[in-house]
Design a protein around this motif. Structure first.
Motif: not given
Length: 185
Positions: A63, A107, A127, A130, A134, A160
Motif C-alpha cells: 500500500w 480508498n 472497493s 474504487l 481508478t 484494486t
C-alpha cells in the motif's frame, strides 16, 4: 466532455511533489489506523478467504508503494495540465484529477468499513467503486499525459481489482456464517 472546475487547493497539492506524494500516504495511514489490532484478532482470523490471499505482512509493503505511485501520477497530471494548450486536453486532465480525489475518498473509506465496522458487504461496494473510478481515471489521464501516468497507475488498477476479488470472496464465503461481535458481513 464538460470542463471540470477544481478548487485551487486541489490543484496546488499535486503541484508540489512532496504534498503530491504525502497526501495519499497520510490518508492511507489514517485510514488504516486500527487495522493492525483487527487483523490480529479473532474476527479477521476466523474469516474464510478466497484462494490467493497474501499474508497480512504484504499489505503494509504494497500500500505505501501504491500511495506513492498514485501521488506521483497526480503530480504528473497537474504538470501536464499546467502546460496543456488544447481545451480538450485540459478538460481531460481536470476530469482525471477530479477522479483522482474521488478514488482517494473511496480508498480512505475502505479500511474503516471493512476492518473497523466489519461491514464486508459495504466495503465490497466501496472497493468496486474504487476500482471502477481508478480504471476510469487511468484511462482519462492516459492520452492527456502521453501514458506517463499509466506507468504509475497500472499497478494500482491491478491491485484494486485483486483487492475487490479478495473482498468479494470474503463476503461470499462468509455470508452464511453466524454474525460475530454484533457486526454483519
Amino acid at each position: 466532455m464538460s470542463d471540470f472546475h477544481l478548487p485551487t487547493i486541489l490543484l496546488d497539492i499535486p503541484r508540489n511533489s512532496v504534498t503530491a506524494l504525502g497526501l495519499p500516504l497520510v490518508l492511507g495511514v489514517f485510514s488504516g489506523m486500527g487495522t493492525r489490532s483487527v487483523v490480529r484478532g479473532p474476527w479477521y482470523k476466523n474469516l474464510v478467504a478466497p484462494p490467493g490471499r497474501p499474508p497480512r505482512q504484504v499489505f503494509p509493503i504494497v500500500w505505501p508503494l501504491l500511495y506513492l505511485s498514485m501521488g506521483w501520477a497526480s503530480h504528473l497530471a497537474v504538470g501536464a495540465l499546467d502546460t496543456a494548450v488544447l481545451p480538450a486536453t485540459r478538460s481531460s486532465l481536470r476530469l482525471g484529477l477530479a477522479l483522482y480525489y474521488t478514488q482517494l475518498a473511496f480508498n480512505f473509506a475502505w479500511s474503516p468499513l471493512f476492518f473497523n465496522a466489519k461491514q464486508v458487504g459495504f466495503a465490497l461496494v466501496d472497493s468496486a467503486l474504487l476500482g471502477a473510478t481508478t480504471w476510469y481515471m487511468t484511462s482519462v489521464l492516459h492520452e492527456a499525459t502521453n501514458g506517463q501516468t499509466t506507468l504509475f497507475l497500472a499497478p494500482y488498477c491491478a491491485w484494486t481489482a485483486f483487492a475487490t476479488y479478495l473482498n468479494g470472496g470474503i463476503w461470499w464465503l462468509n455470508s452464511g456464517k453466524p454474525k460475530s461481535e454484533g457486526k454483519t458481513l
